[in-house]
Write an enzyme that holds these catalytic residues in place. Structure first.
Site, PDB file in Angstrom:
ATOM      1  N   GLU A 154     -18.823 -14.320  -3.082  1.00  0.00           N
ATOM      2  CA  GLU A 154     -17.677 -14.695  -3.904  1.00  0.00           C
ATOM      3  C   GLU A 154     -16.515 -15.200  -3.040  1.00  0.00           C
ATOM      4  OE1 GLU A 154     -18.173 -14.969  -6.945  1.00  0.00           O
ATOM      5  OE2 GLU A 154     -19.984 -13.763  -7.156  1.00  0.00           O
ATOM      6  N   HIS A 157     -16.845 -18.852  -2.474  1.00  0.00           N
ATOM      7  CA  HIS A 157     -16.330 -19.599  -3.625  1.00  0.00           C
ATOM      8  C   HIS A 157     -14.806 -19.698  -3.551  1.00  0.00           C
ATOM      9  CE1 HIS A 157     -20.036 -19.989  -5.828  1.00  0.00           C
ATOM     10  NE2 HIS A 157     -20.203 -18.686  -6.011  1.00  0.00           N
TER      11      HIS A 157
END
Length: 808
Positions: A154, A157
């Protein structure tokens, strides 16, 4: 009037200065803020688990980025309602500034972790979302892998703007056989269907030649593959990002689609916000230290209004505008249990009110009564700021959340603004404001008039009437606060100028959430940058959401007005084309291309029938739309500056890159679909389409007969190839556009289509280790070019450009 009042806000933080985003200092990331939502119950175990995960994240990150970076400093911000623990006092940290959120489950994702990304490849995301259940339990470890590795996935991202290398909607594709959608073929595995706990060979679709949706790819537990974290971090051996020599450019995943088929490692090291540092940092020779983790708590808000009462404020009734803005803030915006002080400055500074606790309407009225309405003397803003610090000094030393607001007829709203409109009135000013079911508490209608007080009339959906008897009239401002919770539905308003003086009037309607368990629909407006020298276009963003749920099917208009008189009106779109990075994510966007020198204000107005729909990128559940009724919202973004150098011609921008090209083969016909680009990025209409032979392909299609549509429209075209499309043939397409001035867009995304005719051989269930169909591939590239159709169009274009060059 109101738009000028909302022009700007000067914030002075009386703690350690302004906050910054995440920083990479040397080899260590600092200023990482993890914030826990007030809806999460207090839990010491949650804090301890966050600390453990952050430590493991730092270790995984260090390995994944060639021993170059790690987590150095992290802050955990607990809610104000967490009172059992011993926490440091926060200074400028707030929940809204955090990049990692710990909150209740998303209605579509449940406890699944995710990162909100609204921009393009290599641009930072908005935030990472984890739930307490995900962090505290091991229920999803078998699905996602160790929590530290999930956090790294994550983080990539969020920080570096890369995307997933799997695709739940297209888990398989054709490439000389059926292939799982993944980064690298080094990840081995088998694919089969699960039926009541038993495995069976996958079935092949008679329509697509690909496995049916029941088929899944299961990587082998024991692997040698090191990449890729963005594909499947659950595999033990996977501890790196995919590099170019192992990257699969043909896989139909988001990383290829958004990042021009580049590997994640390439984007991180060559295009991300950290590219310069990663290119120069040397790997550390020893394991980095564990992160320094601090747990903070924010106290109640402390605000001091610093008001300008110098002589310049008497010009154009600025002192009245300032009082009106302050009244709105004190009456409608500032929350209960906050503390507010008032300071004025001109030649000298004075304290009109020390810190006053907001604990009901009477405390608000007391502060409003002290607001100044006369102006005179010189302007010494520093004296005002110093006096404001004096008022808040004791609170600031306790590190509470302190703000000095310098209001000089400027203000910024923090509450939900349903409507903001105005006009020159000589008789009647009428209209309707819908109040939806998500708002209604402390609903306030504020009428600001220029000269004489008008007659006002408000009518609820059930025909209850409110007028002057129910409102207050102070400082050219009529204020009606609806008792209790305002009735949902259409509210009518009528204002009549009794004196027929032809004066400016404005109406602002604000409200708060109707219920604690139903989040209100919110709108946030912003530009992608706050300064621009004219070399690059700007992008207007408006996010329409109900908590984490995107609100779709709304009409969104942006109004941009400069202090030099230049104004633009743009309809923002959520179509995944042009400036809009993702379709149906609740982020409405448009390019701002007509750049002229000046300081601009941004206002966004949203209207909708109220259909709330979720369309997350990887939904584990099917969430039904929710009808909340018709609604309107207005939002004001930060002001921004365009500083085009004197004498420099205004820029001409090429058509935007087409990013949603799709292709389909039906018998011997190829169907192409894409969203029309514009003459200037996503503005205007392309003149004509023609074929251009600038790709390395002998197979070309003439599409000059296609009549262009306005930017944002759906383009559809059918082609009859000059080759015979054999069964199993895959065709690849790319589109490029060129404007009337010869400026070319970037080459579009590559679309592929396969002709598949079912046969007994095709329908035979394949093996599960290396199944597939042999396919031949031809590459056909189609280039779209816009040209001037005739001399008249050329002359008109030349005249328009000349006018642009002479505009101030």
């Amino acid at each position: 009037i109101m738009s000028k009042m909302l022009a700007g806000l000067l914030l002075f933080l009386c703690a350690l200065g302004p906050t910054t985003g995440i920083r990479l200092v040397g080899n260590g990331y600092t200023d990482i803020l993890v914030a826990i939502n007030p809806a999460v119950p207090e839990n010491d175990d949650l804090i301890n688990r966050i600390k453990e995960i952050i430590t493991s994240v730092s270790e995984y990150l260090f390995q994944a980025l060639d021993n170059k970076v790690f987590f150095k400093e992290v802050k955990i911000l607990v809610p104000p309602n967490w009172t059992n623990g011993t926490y440091e006092r926060a200074s400028t940290e707030t929940y809204s500034k955090a990049k990692v959120l710990i909150d209740v489950p998303h209605p579509a994702f449940g406890d699944d972790p995710y990162t909100k990304q609204t921009k393009n490849c290599a641009e930072e995301g908005d935030y990472i979302h984890f739930t307490p259940n995900f962090l505290l339990t091991d229920r999803l470890v078998d699905v996602y892998g160790p929590k530290g590795k999930v956090f790294v996935h994550e983080w990539a991202h969020l920080r570096w703007g890369v995307y997933d290398e799997y695709n739940n909607k297209k888990p398989f594709y054709n490439d000389n056989g059926i292939q799982p959608t993944r980064c690298t073929s080094e990840v081995t595995g088998k694919w089969y269907e699960l039926n009541n706990g038993f495995t069976q060979s996958c079935h092949i679709s008679a329509e697509t030649g690909l496995p049916t949706e029941e088929c899944e790819f299961f990587p082998d537990k024991l692997q040698n593959a090191k990449a890729s974290i963005m594909y499947m971090q659950i595999i033990d051996s996977v501890r790196a990002f995919c590099q170019e020599d192992e990257h699969n450019r043909k896989a139909p995943n988001m990383q290829n689609e958004k990042c021009d088929n580049k590997a994640t490692h390439t984007v991180i090291f060559q295009e991300s916000v950290d590219k310069d540092a990663l290119g120069t940092l040397l790997p550390l020779q020893a394991r980095p230290p564990d992160p320094q983790i601090r747990v903070l708590s924010r106290g109640s808000r402390v605000v001091c209004l610093v008001l300008d009462v110098s002589g310049s404020m008497s010009v154009c009734k600025r002192i009245i505008l300032q009082k009106q803005a302050s009244m709105i803030f004190l009456n409608q915006i500032i929350e209960e249990q906050a503390s507010v002080g008032i300071v004025t400055f001109s030649t000298d500074a004075a304290i009109l009110s020390g810190l006053t606790l907001i604990d009901g309407q009477s405390s608000r009225d007391t502060l409003i009564a002290k607001l100044p309405s006369t102006a005179g003397g010189s302007t010494f803003i520093c004296k005002g700021l110093l006096k404001g610090l004096e008022v808040t000094y004791n609170s600031c030393t306790e590190n509470l959340y302190c703000i000095l607001l310098h209001l000089d007829s400027s203000f910024l709203y923090f509450c939900i603004q349903l409507e903001s409109t105005g006009q020159i009135v000589s008789d009647w000013f009428n209209g309707t404001v819908p109040i939806d079911g998500t708002v209604g508490n402390r609903t306030t209608f504020t009428v600001i008039y220029e000269k004489s007080s008008p007659t006002v009339y408000f009518e609820s959906p059930s025909s209850s009437v409110y007028n002057q008897k129910n409102a207050t009239d102070t400082a050219n401002t009529i204020t009606l606060t609806v008792p209790g919770t305002a009735e949902a539905g259409d509210w009518k308003y009528s204002f009549f100028d009794k004196a027929s003086t032809s004066q400016a009037m404005s109406l602002t309607v604000t409200s708060q959430a109707a219920r604690d368990d139903v989040p209100p629909i919110m709108v946030m407006a912003q530009m992608n940058q706050l300064t621009n020298n004219g070399n690059k276009p700007m992008i207007v963003f408006a996010e329409v959401s109900q908590k984490y749920s995107p609100v779709l099917n709304t009409t969104v208009w942006a109004y941009l007005e400069s202090d030099t008189g230049h104004s633009e009106k743009l309809q923002l779109l959520d179509n995944g084309a042009g400036a809009d990075a993702f379709k149906d994510d609740g982020i409405y966007s448009r390019y701002f291309t007509k750049l002229k020198k000046g300081r601009y204000n941004l206002k966004v107005r949203v209207a909708s029938t109220g259909t709330v729909k979720l369309n997350p990128p990887k939904p584990p559940t099917n969430v039904q739309p929710a009808n909340v009724g018709s609604f309107t919202r207005t939002a004001t973004g930060e002001s921004f500056v365009v500083d085009v150098p004197v004498g420099v011609p205004l820029p001409n921008f090429p058509p935007n890159k087409i990013t949603d090209l799709s292709a389909e083969i039906q018998e011997d016909i190829v169907l192409l679909n894409w969203t029309a680009p514009g003459e200037d990025l996503d503005q205007g209409t392309v003149t004509i389409f023609r074929l251009r032979n600038n790709f390395s392909s002998v197979n070309q299609f003439n599409i000059s007969a296609l009549l262009p549509q306005e930017a944002g429209s759906a383009e559809r075209h059918s082609l009859v190839p000059n080759i015979t499309i054999q069964n199993g043939t895959t065709l690849f397409f790319a589109v490029q556009s060129e404007d009337s001035g010869g400026l070319k867009s970037q080459v579009s995304n590559i679309a592929q289509a396969t002709k598949f005719l079912p046969s007994p051989k095709n329908l035979k269930p394949p093996g599960i280790s290396n199944p597939g169909l042999n396919l031949t591939a031809s590459i056909i590239s189609v280039c779209v070019v816009s040209i001037v159709a005739c001399l008249i169009a050329t002359v008109i274009t030349w005249v328009v450009k000349c006018r642009k060059l002479t505009d101030p």
